[in-house]
Design a protein around this motif. Sequence first.
Motif, PDB file in Angstrom:
ATOM      1  N   VAL A  72       0.834  -1.196   0.000  1.00  0.00           N
ATOM      2  CA  VAL A  72       0.000   0.000   0.000  1.00  0.00           C
ATOM      3  C   VAL A  72       0.874   1.253   0.000  1.00  0.00           C
ATOM      4  CG1 VAL A  72      -1.757   1.274   1.278  1.00  0.00           C
ATOM      5  CG2 VAL A  72      -1.862  -1.212   1.170  1.00  0.00           C
ATOM      6  N   SER A  73       1.835   1.316   0.908  1.00  0.00           N
ATOM      7  CA  SER A  73       2.691   2.494   1.013  1.00  0.00           C
ATOM      8  C   SER A  73       3.920   2.355   0.111  1.00  0.00           C
ATOM      9  CB  SER A  73       3.142   2.677   2.462  1.00  0.00           C
ATOM     10  OG  SER A  73       4.025   1.633   2.833  1.00  0.00           O
ATOM     11  N   LYS A  74       4.661   3.452  -0.022  1.00  0.00           N
ATOM     12  CA  LYS A  74       5.893   3.431  -0.819  1.00  0.00           C
ATOM     13  C   LYS A  74       6.912   2.463  -0.210  1.00  0.00           C
ATOM     14  CE  LYS A  74       7.192   5.472  -4.552  1.00  0.00           C
ATOM     15  NZ  LYS A  74       6.661   4.959  -5.800  1.00  0.00           N
ATOM     16  N   LYS A  75       7.022   2.476   1.120  1.00  0.00           N
ATOM     17  CA  LYS A  75       7.948   1.567   1.812  1.00  0.00           C
ATOM     18  C   LYS A  75       7.581   0.113   1.507  1.00  0.00           C
ATOM     19  CE  LYS A  75       9.149  -0.051   6.407  1.00  0.00           C
ATOM     20  NZ  LYS A  75       8.791  -0.016   7.815  1.00  0.00           N
ATOM     21  N   GLU A  76       6.299  -0.191   1.546  1.00  0.00           N
ATOM     22  CA  GLU A  76       5.849  -1.551   1.266  1.00  0.00           C
ATOM     23  C   GLU A  76       6.108  -1.921  -0.194  1.00  0.00           C
ATOM     24  OE1 GLU A  76       1.801  -2.051   2.467  1.00  0.00           O
ATOM     25  OE2 GLU A  76       2.257  -1.701   4.574  1.00  0.00           O
ATOM     26  N   GLN A  77       5.917  -0.974  -1.108  1.00  0.00           N
ATOM     27  CA  GLN A  77       6.189  -1.245  -2.522  1.00  0.00           C
ATOM     28  C   GLN A  77       7.662  -1.574  -2.731  1.00  0.00           C
ATOM     29  OE1 GLN A  77       4.765   2.127  -4.752  1.00  0.00           O
ATOM     30  NE2 GLN A  77       2.664   1.366  -4.796  1.00  0.00           N
ATOM     31  N   VAL A  78       8.536  -0.843  -2.039  1.00  0.00           N
ATOM     32  CA  VAL A  78       9.972  -1.100  -2.163  1.00  0.00           C
ATOM     33  C   VAL A  78      10.307  -2.490  -1.611  1.00  0.00           C
ATOM     34  CG1 VAL A  78      12.268  -0.402  -1.343  1.00  0.00           C
ATOM     35  CG2 VAL A  78      10.670   1.321  -2.194  1.00  0.00           C
ATOM     36  N   MET A  79       9.784  -2.817  -0.439  1.00  0.00           N
ATOM     37  CA  MET A  79      10.054  -4.135   0.156  1.00  0.00           C
ATOM     38  C   MET A  79       9.515  -5.264  -0.733  1.00  0.00           C
ATOM     39  SD  MET A  79      11.859  -3.839   2.791  1.00  0.00           S
ATOM     40  CE  MET A  79      11.714  -5.507   3.373  1.00  0.00           C
ATOM     41  N   PHE A  80       8.301  -5.102  -1.225  1.00  0.00           N
ATOM     42  CA  PHE A  80       7.689  -6.099  -2.095  1.00  0.00           C
ATOM     43  C   PHE A  80       8.529  -6.264  -3.363  1.00  0.00           C
ATOM     44  CE2 PHE A  80       4.558  -7.715  -5.138  1.00  0.00           C
ATOM     45  CZ  PHE A  80       3.924  -8.696  -4.393  1.00  0.00           C
ATOM     46  N   GLY A  81       8.945  -5.141  -3.945  1.00  0.00           N
ATOM     47  CA  GLY A  81       9.776  -5.173  -5.150  1.00  0.00           C
ATOM     48  C   GLY A  81      11.115  -5.838  -4.921  1.00  0.00           C
ATOM     49  N   LEU A  82      11.736  -5.564  -3.775  1.00  0.00           N
ATOM     50  CA  LEU A  82      13.013  -6.198  -3.448  1.00  0.00           C
ATOM     51  C   LEU A  82      12.859  -7.712  -3.327  1.00  0.00           C
ATOM     52  CD1 LEU A  82      14.426  -3.698  -0.788  1.00  0.00           C
ATOM     53  CD2 LEU A  82      15.338  -4.105  -3.087  1.00  0.00           C
ATOM     54  N   MET A  83      11.793  -8.138  -2.664  1.00  0.00           N
ATOM     55  CA  MET A  83      11.553  -9.568  -2.496  1.00  0.00           C
ATOM     56  C   MET A  83      11.296 -10.238  -3.848  1.00  0.00           C
ATOM     57  SD  MET A  83       9.162  -9.170   0.904  1.00  0.00           S
ATOM     58  CE  MET A  83       8.547 -10.840   0.933  1.00  0.00           C
ATOM     59  N   MET A  84      10.447  -9.617  -4.654  1.00  0.00           N
ATOM     60  CA  MET A  84      10.088 -10.198  -5.947  1.00  0.00           C
ATOM     61  C   MET A  84      11.293 -10.216  -6.888  1.00  0.00           C
ATOM     62  SD  MET A  84       7.315 -11.614  -7.005  1.00  0.00           S
ATOM     63  CE  MET A  84       5.859 -10.945  -6.266  1.00  0.00           C
ATOM     64  N   CYS A  85      12.024  -9.116  -6.941  1.00  0.00           N
ATOM     65  CA  CYS A  85      13.189  -9.051  -7.835  1.00  0.00           C
ATOM     66  C   CYS A  85      14.261 -10.058  -7.430  1.00  0.00           C
ATOM     67  CB  CYS A  85      13.786  -7.645  -7.846  1.00  0.00           C
ATOM     68  SG  CYS A  85      12.912  -6.525  -8.943  1.00  0.00           S
ATOM     69  N   THR A  86      14.466 -10.226  -6.138  1.00  0.00           N
ATOM     70  CA  THR A  86      15.473 -11.190  -5.684  1.00  0.00           C
ATOM     71  C   THR A  86      15.130 -12.586  -6.193  1.00  0.00           C
ATOM     72  OG1 THR A  86      15.944  -9.897  -3.707  1.00  0.00           O
ATOM     73  CG2 THR A  86      16.585 -12.220  -3.664  1.00  0.00           C
ATOM     74  N   GLY A  87      13.895 -13.001  -5.997  1.00  0.00           N
ATOM     75  CA  GLY A  87      13.473 -14.334  -6.433  1.00  0.00           C
ATOM     76  C   GLY A  87      13.499 -14.508  -7.941  1.00  0.00           C
ATOM     77  N   MET A  88      13.036 -13.503  -8.663  1.00  0.00           N
ATOM     78  CA  MET A  88      12.998 -13.617 -10.124  1.00  0.00           C
ATOM     79  C   MET A  88      14.395 -13.582 -10.723  1.00  0.00           C
ATOM     80  SD  MET A  88       9.927 -14.199 -11.117  1.00  0.00           S
ATOM     81  CE  MET A  88      10.012 -13.969 -12.873  1.00  0.00           C
ATOM     82  N   VAL A  89      15.226 -12.662 -10.277  1.00  0.00           N
ATOM     83  CA  VAL A  89      16.576 -12.545 -10.840  1.00  0.00           C
ATOM     84  C   VAL A  89      17.388 -13.801 -10.545  1.00  0.00           C
ATOM     85  CG1 VAL A  89      18.771 -11.281 -10.690  1.00  0.00           C
ATOM     86  CG2 VAL A  89      16.619 -10.028 -10.895  1.00  0.00           C
ATOM     87  N   LEU A  90      17.290 -14.310  -9.346  1.00  0.00           N
ATOM     88  CA  LEU A  90      18.044 -15.512  -8.985  1.00  0.00           C
ATOM     89  C   LEU A  90      17.703 -16.677  -9.908  1.00  0.00           C
ATOM     90  CD1 LEU A  90      20.085 -16.615  -6.948  1.00  0.00           C
ATOM     91  CD2 LEU A  90      18.155 -17.300  -5.521  1.00  0.00           C
ATOM     92  N   VAL A  91      16.429 -16.932 -10.103  1.00  0.00           N
ATOM     93  CA  VAL A  91      16.012 -18.073 -10.928  1.00  0.00           C
ATOM     94  C   VAL A  91      16.257 -17.808 -12.411  1.00  0.00           C
ATOM     95  CG1 VAL A  91      13.986 -19.378 -11.701  1.00  0.00           C
ATOM     96  CG2 VAL A  91      14.376 -18.996  -9.271  1.00  0.00           C
ATOM     97  N   MET A  92      15.886 -16.637 -12.894  1.00  0.00           N
ATOM     98  CA  MET A  92      16.030 -16.351 -14.327  1.00  0.00           C
ATOM     99  C   MET A  92      17.501 -16.250 -14.728  1.00  0.00           C
ATOM    100  SD  MET A  92      12.961 -16.547 -15.285  1.00  0.00           S
ATOM    101  CE  MET A  92      13.178 -16.106 -16.993  1.00  0.00           C
ATOM    102  N   MET A  93      18.317 -15.662 -13.885  1.00  0.00           N
ATOM    103  CA  MET A  93      19.741 -15.568 -14.194  1.00  0.00           C
ATOM    104  C   MET A  93      20.370 -16.963 -14.227  1.00  0.00           C
ATOM    105  SD  MET A  93      22.758 -13.543 -12.211  1.00  0.00           S
ATOM    106  CE  MET A  93      23.334 -14.929 -11.250  1.00  0.00           C
ATOM    107  N   THR A  94      20.018 -17.786 -13.255  1.00  0.00           N
ATOM    108  CA  THR A  94      20.543 -19.151 -13.224  1.00  0.00           C
ATOM    109  C   THR A  94      20.131 -19.914 -14.473  1.00  0.00           C
ATOM    110  OG1 THR A  94      20.482 -19.135 -10.814  1.00  0.00           O
ATOM    111  CG2 THR A  94      20.628 -21.285 -11.876  1.00  0.00           C
TER     112      THR A  94
END
Length: 171
Positions: free
Chosen positions: A13-35
């Motif tokens: 909902v908030s900007k802080k939450e968007q950043v945290m959500f984005g960090l979590m999602m990007c970490t998981g996606m980049v790790l798998v897609m890069m591998t």
Amino acid sequence: MIQVRERMSILPVSKKEQVMFGLMMCTGMVLVMMTLNLWHTGMLSQMSVMQMLLQFVICFALAFLVESFIVGPVARKITFSIPFARVSKIKGVVTLSFLMVIGMVLVMSLYGIITAYLAGQLDGVSVFNAYLHTIARNFSLALPYQLIVLGPLVRYVFGKLFKRQAAVVSV
């Protein structure tokens, strides 16, 4: 009357939450897609751990910036302009995830092709054909991974981290 004490949030909902959500999602996606892409190109066995870590940091930074400032805002704008996506939370989540995957696959596949070209890995191969092939390969993994595995997992963890007070419900 029943009072529900806490409810898990599945979307930021908030900007802080968007950043945290984005960090979590990007970490998981980049790790798998890069591998996947390093394995597919045969580079996984040729790179040192430090090279892979550097590649992860670069990919993660690029993915997070693209998701935060380009793909994410466009995907949210399109999703919330579609009537059926506003009516049902699940339809909204699936629509947003689908649009995010499309945008991120297009951009990050382009990054992958540019790095492959600069590393001399596209000898005699059409850059355009390699890009289309990379998009197809990445999309075929990213969409089901996002919808079935990572998306639900991140929303679950996110909901545990960012609990909200729910309204009083009368029965």
